[in-house]
Motif scaffolding. Sequence first.
Motif, PDB file in Angstrom:
ATOM      1  N   THR A  25      73.005 148.083 -47.789  1.00  0.00           N
ATOM      2  CA  THR A  25      71.647 148.085 -48.334  1.00  0.00           C
ATOM      3  C   THR A  25      70.694 148.787 -47.369  1.00  0.00           C
ATOM      4  O   THR A  25      69.916 149.666 -47.752  1.00  0.00           O
ATOM      5  CB  THR A  25      71.165 146.629 -48.558  1.00  0.00           C
ATOM      6  OG1 THR A  25      72.170 145.913 -49.289  1.00  0.00           O
ATOM      7  CG2 THR A  25      69.851 146.592 -49.319  1.00  0.00           C
ATOM      8  N   ALA A  51      63.177 151.567 -54.014  1.00  0.00           N
ATOM      9  CA  ALA A  51      63.231 150.317 -53.239  1.00  0.00           C
ATOM     10  C   ALA A  51      62.474 149.206 -53.968  1.00  0.00           C
ATOM     11  O   ALA A  51      62.898 148.040 -53.970  1.00  0.00           O
ATOM     12  CB  ALA A  51      62.635 150.539 -51.853  1.00  0.00           C
ATOM     13  N   PHE A  69      68.720 152.590 -47.876  1.00  0.00           N
ATOM     14  CA  PHE A  69      67.283 152.877 -47.779  1.00  0.00           C
ATOM     15  C   PHE A  69      67.019 153.941 -46.704  1.00  0.00           C
ATOM     16  O   PHE A  69      66.203 154.838 -46.886  1.00  0.00           O
ATOM     17  CB  PHE A  69      66.490 151.608 -47.459  1.00  0.00           C
ATOM     18  CG  PHE A  69      66.440 150.615 -48.597  1.00  0.00           C
ATOM     19  CD1 PHE A  69      66.251 151.044 -49.909  1.00  0.00           C
ATOM     20  CD2 PHE A  69      66.563 149.248 -48.369  1.00  0.00           C
ATOM     21  CE1 PHE A  69      66.186 150.136 -50.957  1.00  0.00           C
ATOM     22  CE2 PHE A  69      66.495 148.335 -49.411  1.00  0.00           C
ATOM     23  CZ  PHE A  69      66.311 148.780 -50.710  1.00  0.00           C
ATOM     24  N   ALA A 122      61.462 147.786 -48.532  1.00  0.00           N
ATOM     25  CA  ALA A 122      62.732 148.292 -48.004  1.00  0.00           C
ATOM     26  C   ALA A 122      62.970 147.794 -46.583  1.00  0.00           C
ATOM     27  O   ALA A 122      64.094 147.457 -46.207  1.00  0.00           O
ATOM     28  CB  ALA A 122      62.760 149.812 -48.053  1.00  0.00           C
ATOM     29  N   SER A 130      64.098 145.821 -55.307  1.00  0.00           N
ATOM     30  CA  SER A 130      63.559 144.544 -54.855  1.00  0.00           C
ATOM     31  C   SER A 130      63.253 143.618 -56.035  1.00  0.00           C
ATOM     32  O   SER A 130      63.503 142.407 -55.969  1.00  0.00           O
ATOM     33  CB  SER A 130      62.312 144.763 -54.015  1.00  0.00           C
ATOM     34  OG  SER A 130      61.809 143.513 -53.559  1.00  0.00           O
TER      35      SER A 130
END
Lengths: 386, 386
Positions: free
Chosen positions: A330, A191, A334, A284, A195
């Motif tokens: 997305t 994550a 996660f 996340a 990011s």
Amino acid sequence: MDNFIFNAYTKIYFGKGMIKNLPEAIEVHGKNVLLVYGGGSIKRNGIYDEVKTLLSECKIIELSGVDPNPRIETVREGVRLCKEHQIDVILAAGGGSVIDCAKVIGAGYYYDGDAWDLVVEPNKITKVLPIVTILTLAATGSEMNKNAVISNMAINEKLGTGSMNMIPQASILDPEYLYTLPAIQTAAGTADIMSHIFENYFKKEEDTFIQNKLAEGLLETCIKYCPIALKEPENYEARANLMWASTLALNGLVGAGKPGSWTCHPIEHELSAFYDITHGIGLAIVTPRWMRHILNEQTVGKFVAYAKNVWHLPEMTDPFAYANAAIDATEEFFKNCGIPMTFSEIGINEEHFEVMAEKAVRIGGLGEAYVPLTKEDVMSILNMCL
Amino acid sequence: MDNFIFNAYTKIYFGKGMIKNLPEAIEVHGKNVLLVYGGGSIKRNGIYDEVKTLLSECKIIELSGVDPNPRIETVREGVRLCKEHQIDVILAAGGGSVIDCAKVIGAGYYYDGDAWDLVVEPNKITKVLPIVTILTLAATGSEMNKNAVISNMAINEKLGTGSMNMIPQASILDPEYLYTLPAIQTAAGTADIMSHIFENYFKKEEDTFIQNKLAEGLLETCIKYCPIALKEPENYEARANLMWASTLALNGLVGAGKPGSWTCHPIEHELSAFYDITHGIGLAIVTPRWMRHILNEQTVGKFVAYAKNVWHLPEMTDPFAYANAAIDATEEFFKNCGIPMTFSEIGINEEHFEVMAEKAVRIGGLGEAYVPLTKEDVMSILNMCL
């Protein structure tokens, strides 16, 4: 494409058993080594013993117990050790926290005041002891960049600093070191990688096709291999691809020519500063909510590209539906990686939202982000995370 | 993924007007500068005057007239000048040929024998004078890598050499310098960039997803922007994307973890050694024929990925039809960029095919290529190019 300077000079030793190159990487700088590490996982997985054997001709001073959000107190202790033992080179064996801590120790060695000054005012960093790293977590990219994030829990601050002189001289990346990671660290690390890419992918520039393609390829790599690594922790292909993705995601490639502030990282830094949570988990949780908050007529085209080129979702006629499908994907990704996806699951409530939002905007410069955010925007995003 | 060492330490100054950083990039190494350039285009486009003004505090010795396939005689002259004037740093202003020439001059300065030895036996390269470049052609990637190709026309040899010590210390990449390029150089340069990517994209490794994604993204960049640059030579976006693609295509990223010999480059080196043709034109002619020659049951999957991910061709049920459509697209692309696509158009006949094929296999190690090639295979490919 804005002008940029790119200089990722770290020598990367990548692959199985590449630690054998450690003496070459260290001894060019000297024989007095400060070995920095965390809670002792390097003792369980054999790295510690291997370092001792390989560097038998060096004098090794140890600084252990670096926390996941490394503290300024540990940095100060490291600076003291470096000065006391006339250290030539710092060897950081661990994840981003250990490496970040080592970087600021290296800078503090050449600074007369308190090391926290170097976090608050990066331009005070002039010279830095050579840094060599042995990476044990695919996440922060600190193994090949100039950044360091340090926490000062006494004043609830977690700040990023940076200097070209803090880039590690050499980094050893052996994907087998990732085999014994707890699943949540593999997931949270991924994550974090994603990011870093999002923060640069979603930028205002329209003419950075090449950077966007690199970003999409790295995101696809994370999406393909994180689930495999979680299912088969000793899958070398998965670990190798994720490990190299972590490095390339934040060594300057993806963000070259794309200025502007980040968004989710400054918001997450406030979460960690107040609650000491795992950085990647905070990211996340915040990321899909941030995406939903900024989706509008101006940004929808970017999200359509994201849906098409990264997730390869079947095309839809309504661009907003398509964009939302990518944001759903997305969030779902996660969640399927085992990351708790709400604040309530990790013990965060709305108590500090106002002060966190105010600080994120002020310190993180969110007014200069892809979609500029006010304190109210950030509070709205934080409320979506509850 | 094989083990690899990645170390692209060049400091890149990218963008409009970034030449202003030249004094900083040069003077850290000293004040005695050897300025290496080619046929004088840098005098017409203003770079020469700007260098003189910016380095007014340096002593500048000049070596001009470097040929497009740089000759060992020029290298020898450069070495002589460096020794005579106690040069501290070499500034190469030009394309790959000028930069390659500068690299071997820099190595020759520290070598007592004849510089041609360093081309034949790269392991004789120990120390190299610092190299700084001002790039004027997007093609070879020499601005950020360890490679140099030098020709010895007296014995019809064009050989590659390399050393980590030959990587430039700094490179200035200003996309505006590409505005005045002849169209054929833009096209041939792009063919060279694409060939560097093909040579590493088509490799045996199955587990290098991340490298393959980077490769595909760079190929898409070339395919998108070369036609735009040809149509609008002063389109900054197109020039910037192509220029950065040229650097990233051969700085080690795409080939990391993928060992094995290249194919089209060794074949083309024989063409240039005998006929002194433009490198990128030779590559453009050979590439699609090589692709057709190696397409088989084992390789078709790779070509299907190429068709889908790079050319985004509508999917077909027959993988060979799909693969051939991508090869057709490749050939058509080069043709539409204005590159002569047969040997007859550039004055090459079958006279030297046998000796060229034998040398390509022997010197280029084609037995270790993606699809290993014999002398007969190469002759067959060359015949397809007539």
